[in-house]
Design an enzyme around this catalytic site. Sequence first.
Site, PDB file in Angstrom:
ATOM      1  N   GLY A  64       2.944   1.963  10.906  1.00  0.00           N
ATOM      2  CA  GLY A  64       3.897   3.061  10.776  1.00  0.00           C
ATOM      3  C   GLY A  64       4.630   3.382  12.070  1.00  0.00           C
ATOM      4  N   GLU A 118      -4.988  -5.215  10.484  1.00  0.00           N
ATOM      5  CA  GLU A 118      -3.940  -4.230  10.756  1.00  0.00           C
ATOM      6  C   GLU A 118      -4.212  -3.585  12.108  1.00  0.00           C
ATOM      7  OE1 GLU A 118      -2.093  -2.863   6.691  1.00  0.00           O
ATOM      8  OE2 GLU A 118      -3.582  -1.432   7.370  1.00  0.00           O
ATOM      9  N   ASN A 125       0.872  -1.172   0.000  1.00  0.00           N
ATOM     10  CA  ASN A 125       0.000   0.000   0.000  1.00  0.00           C
ATOM     11  C   ASN A 125       0.910   1.223   0.000  1.00  0.00           C
ATOM     12  OD1 ASN A 125      -1.773   2.052   0.509  1.00  0.00           O
ATOM     13  ND2 ASN A 125      -2.401   1.325   2.541  1.00  0.00           N
ATOM     14  N   TRP A 126       0.945   1.901  -1.135  1.00  0.00           N
ATOM     15  CA  TRP A 126       1.887   3.030  -1.259  1.00  0.00           C
ATOM     16  C   TRP A 126       1.347   4.303  -0.617  1.00  0.00           C
ATOM     17  CZ3 TRP A 126       3.982   2.535  -7.032  1.00  0.00           C
ATOM     18  CH2 TRP A 126       4.743   1.354  -7.117  1.00  0.00           C
ATOM     19  N   LYS A 127       0.097   4.269  -0.165  1.00  0.00           N
ATOM     20  CA  LYS A 127      -0.507   5.437   0.507  1.00  0.00           C
ATOM     21  C   LYS A 127      -0.303   6.704  -0.338  1.00  0.00           C
ATOM     22  CE  LYS A 127      -0.085   3.044   4.867  1.00  0.00           C
ATOM     23  NZ  LYS A 127       0.027   3.100   6.320  1.00  0.00           N
ATOM     24  N   SER A 183       3.847  -2.495  10.210  1.00  0.00           N
ATOM     25  CA  SER A 183       5.300  -2.587  10.357  1.00  0.00           C
ATOM     26  C   SER A 183       5.870  -3.935   9.917  1.00  0.00           C
ATOM     27  CB  SER A 183       5.723  -2.256  11.792  1.00  0.00           C
ATOM     28  OG  SER A 183       5.322  -0.937  12.124  1.00  0.00           O
ATOM     29  N   GLU A 194      -6.702   4.291   8.212  1.00  0.00           N
ATOM     30  CA  GLU A 194      -6.543   5.733   7.961  1.00  0.00           C
ATOM     31  C   GLU A 194      -7.828   6.318   7.385  1.00  0.00           C
ATOM     32  OE1 GLU A 194      -2.883   5.268   5.756  1.00  0.00           O
ATOM     33  OE2 GLU A 194      -1.947   4.639   7.634  1.00  0.00           O
ATOM     34  N   HIS A 244      -9.416   0.869   5.209  1.00  0.00           N
ATOM     35  CA  HIS A 244      -8.123   1.039   5.883  1.00  0.00           C
ATOM     36  C   HIS A 244      -8.314   1.922   7.113  1.00  0.00           C
ATOM     37  CE1 HIS A 244      -3.985   2.222   6.648  1.00  0.00           C
ATOM     38  NE2 HIS A 244      -3.641   1.138   5.973  1.00  0.00           N
TER      39      HIS A 244
HETATM   40  P1  13P Z   1       3.330   0.163   7.727  1.00  0.00           P
HETATM   41  O1  13P Z   1       3.828  -1.079   7.061  1.00  0.00           O
HETATM   42  O2  13P Z   1       4.056   1.402   7.291  1.00  0.00           O
HETATM   43  O3  13P Z   1       3.226   0.006   9.203  1.00  0.00           O
HETATM   44  O4  13P Z   1       1.818   0.388   7.179  1.00  0.00           O
HETATM   45  C1  13P Z   1       0.930  -0.650   7.245  1.00  0.00           C
HETATM   46  C2  13P Z   1      -0.285  -0.282   6.477  1.00  0.00           C
HETATM   47  O5  13P Z   1      -1.059   0.566   6.894  1.00  0.00           O
HETATM   48  C3  13P Z   1      -0.522  -0.954   5.195  1.00  0.00           C
HETATM   49  O6  13P Z   1      -1.810  -0.713   4.742  1.00  0.00           O
END
Ligand code: 13P
Length: 251
Positions: free
Chosen positions: A174, A168, A10-12, A214, A98, A96
């Site tokens: 993160g 997650e 997931n490149w966000k 992570s 977020e 997600h």
């Molecule tokens: P990280 O791998 O940066 O913790 O992010 C996880 C994530 O939200 C993937 O969708």
Amino acid sequence: MSRKPLIAGNWKMHLTIAESVELARLVATASEQLDDREVMIAPAYTALDAVAKTLKESNVHVGSQNVAYETEGAFTGEISPLMLKDIGVTMPIIGHSERRQLFNESDALINKRVTAALKNDLIPVFCIGETIEEREAGNTFSVLESQLKNGLAGINKEQAAGIVIAYEPVWAIGTGKTASTEQAQETHAFIRSSLSEMFDTSAAESIRILYGGSVKPDNVDALMAQNDIDGALVGGAALKAESFGRIVNFQ
Ligand code: 13P
């Protein structure tokens, strides 16, 4: 039981079009020889078309970071499942944390998105996860169960069998804090048993449950060795070819 592992990046909200195309090429190369697992990347919307074109001849799936619940109309800012399909997206990430936390996406809205994705032959990567407060209060399982029940309301077992779930834990995203492999396995097993109650054992056994939070080259092997961990949804470590290349090549 034959769940093919899925490693998803997931490149966000990162990378220009040029950077995305370059990274997509490197991911395709790193994934070239892999036929016992699947790989997906979900770039930002601006790079989606260019990345989809780059990956056309590869075995890497293209994901999006969300999907609208209607196919067309006055929905400013949303991208239709048909538009995504049109450029070659097969796997939208939905719900997600977020989206839930920063953009107030509710279980009901997420359920509409999952339903629309399925109706349009897309494979939802449906995300669930508890916050640190919920975990410390001992509510992890009840929170996950309610996210599952509400997010997948109205979905039948045939449809359910084709979806992907991403667990997650919000506190691990993160932050560099991963759930321990035991914690992750325990939670994944709980999710699978809930799915078995909601649908049936055969659907629950075929649903891939990814771990996210992570995931890094140095913890992926141990996570992937767990019975109920069928893949990973990777954020930060998916933005570099070296780390993501190592993760897709987990042992
Ligand atoms: P990280 O791998 O940066 O913790 O992010 C996880 C994530 O939200 C993937 O969708």
